[in-house]
Design a protein around this motif. Structure first.
Motif, PDB file in Angstrom:
ATOM      1  N   GLN A 185       0.760  -1.231   0.179  1.00  0.00           N
ATOM      2  CA  GLN A 185      -0.126   0.145  -0.121  1.00  0.00           C
ATOM      3  C   GLN A 185       0.827   1.285   0.107  1.00  0.00           C
ATOM      4  O   GLN A 185       0.386   2.481  -0.600  1.00  0.00           O
ATOM      5  N   GLU A 193      -3.940   0.130 -12.472  1.00  0.00           N
ATOM      6  CA  GLU A 193      -5.396   0.401 -11.995  1.00  0.00           C
ATOM      7  C   GLU A 193      -5.528   1.475 -11.108  1.00  0.00           C
ATOM      8  O   GLU A 193      -6.426   2.312 -11.460  1.00  0.00           O
ATOM      9  N   GLU A 237       3.401  -6.339  -9.989  1.00  0.00           N
ATOM     10  CA  GLU A 237       2.585  -5.254  -9.370  1.00  0.00           C
ATOM     11  C   GLU A 237       2.302  -3.915 -10.399  1.00  0.00           C
ATOM     12  O   GLU A 237       1.273  -3.168 -10.064  1.00  0.00           O
ATOM     13  N   GLN A 259      -1.312  -3.507 -10.567  1.00  0.00           N
ATOM     14  CA  GLN A 259      -2.199  -2.639  -9.678  1.00  0.00           C
ATOM     15  C   GLN A 259      -1.704  -1.155  -9.887  1.00  0.00           C
ATOM     16  O   GLN A 259      -2.525  -0.265  -9.464  1.00  0.00           O
TER      17      GLN A 259
END
Ligand code: BJ8
Length: 384
Positions: A311, A349, A343, A346
């Motif tokens: 995160q 996105e 990754e 992600q």
């Protein structure tokens, strides 16, 4: 219009030459009997070495010079950073590796941790057992790892590391972090007062300046000189250059080609989210709390694809895009780096949701793909 990398050359020169110039300085330190610790990763708490009166130096190799030698032992289909780092150790071609009395690795990606087993045959290697996530149990484990590292350093170098020494080291390292952050944040200006290549020269070169007080005053002067030059009307970057934030694997040496490809195609790199840049200098270690607690929190919270979930990388990247008014994000993934390559999904996105255009470029340490990188970077920048 390509950005002009030739403005303010004198300001950046000393940092551009720092890696090479540092060889002799390191030799002089060794002659004086100063202990040297080689490190590979931004998770490594450098304050522990500083508190013991030792000099830490980054060992991540950034050229393909010794990859062929490394491939005699390591598989070809492995990240170039790992192969090159090992290659420089076996060939004795990196003076910093040669001068390191102790090498500290960490269990980040599988390739690195397995390489350290082999490196341990030729160097004194200590491996930090880095947890794979940043939750409470991992925090306890990481604190123990930092304490074990301090014990290892005490035993290996015959020094004593007190909490007071650690606090002092934290303060000094924080001063460097603050100055480097103030430096790269100059590129929040429109147009930025330096090119991405110039910014990279300082961020990358700073790690090879071993006299800390001299480095701090040199950084102060660099910031002041850039500000002064900008106030006098010098604009090394055209206002229409597209503002790019770089993310992904560490950049420097051979992979500067990615920055060049962007800046020769009408873009300017305003911020580096990766380990060469903001990831290292964005936050400071808490100077008030217990030093082991403070170091644990600071280092465990580095955002990197080796963490699951990751995160903190998203948080920093989102913030940089906003603060540096990014027109787009370019990710650099080194070949065979699985954690960053996966990754990418992600990241794409996350940036899609924010409406920030994104491209991921895969590369290695060779010079052969520069034309291809330029074509792809150029096509991306055209769309911005
Ligand atoms: S904190 S980015 S320095 S791990 S590129 S060797 S991950 S296969 S370098 Fe890194 Fe620390 Fe993270 Fe920074 Fe492996 Fe990927 Fe190679 Fe990598």
């Amino acid at each position: 219009m390509p950005v002009q990398a030739n403005e303010l050359p004198a300001i950046f020169e000393s940092f551009g030459d720092a890696r090479k110039a540092g060889f002799l300085k390191m030799k002089a330190l060794k002659d004086e009997g100063v202990g040297v610790v080689g490190t590979f990763c931004v998770y490594t708490p450098l304050e522990v070495f500083m508190a013991g009166g030792l000099v830490p130096v980054g060992l991540c190799s950034t050229s393909d010079e010794t990859i062929a030698e490394a491939e005699k032992t390591l598989p070809r289909n492995l990240c170039p950073l790992i192969k090159a780092s090992y290659g420089f150790a076996v060939t004795d071609k990196c003076p910093y590796m040669y001068f390191s009395d102790l090498v500290v690795g960490e269990t980040t990606c599988d390739g690195k941790k397995k390489m350290y087993e082999l490196l341990g045959r030729i160097k004194d290697v200590h491996v930090l057992n880095l947890p794979q996530n940043q939750n409470g149990a991992s925090r306890l484990m990481w604190k123990e790892e930092i304490k074990k590292l301090a014990e290892k350093v005490e035993g290996r170098f015959g020094v004593k590391i007190s909490e007071g020494d650690l606090k002092e080291a934290i303060k000094i390292k924080n001063q460097e972090r603050a100055l480097l952050k103030e430096f790269y944040e100059l590129s929040k200006l429109t147009p930025p007062p330096m090119t991405g290549l110039q910014q990279l020269q300082v961020l990358f070169g700073a790690q090879f300046k071993f006299d800390m007080p001299a480095k701090l005053s040199e950084l102060r002067k660099t910031i002041d000189d850039i500000k002064k030059s900008y106030e006098e009307g010098n604009r090394p970057v055209p206002i229409e250059a597209k503002r790019i934030v770089i993310t992904g694997c560490p950049i420097g040496g051979a992979t500067e080609k990615v920055v060049k490809a962007i800046e020769e195609s009408g873009g300017v790199v305003v911020a580096f989210e990766n380990c060469t840049g903001a990831k290292q200098f964005d936050r400071r270690v808490n100077e008030e709390s217990d030093p082991y607690e403070a170091l644990t929190d600071h280092y465990l919270n580095v955002g990197c694809s080796v963490m699951t979930p990751d995160q903190n990388r998203l948080e920093l990247l989102g913030r940089l895009c906003k603060e540096f008014k990014a027109d787009g994000v370019v990710e650099m993934v080194l070949q065979a780096c699985h954690t960053y390559a996966i990754e990418t999904f992600q990241i794409r996105e996350f940036l899609n949701d924010k409406g920030v255009p994104f491209i991921s470029l895969e590369t290695d340490y060779s010079a052969g793909d520069f034309g291809q990188l330029k074509t792809r970077a150029g096509a991306f920048i055209e769309t911005l």
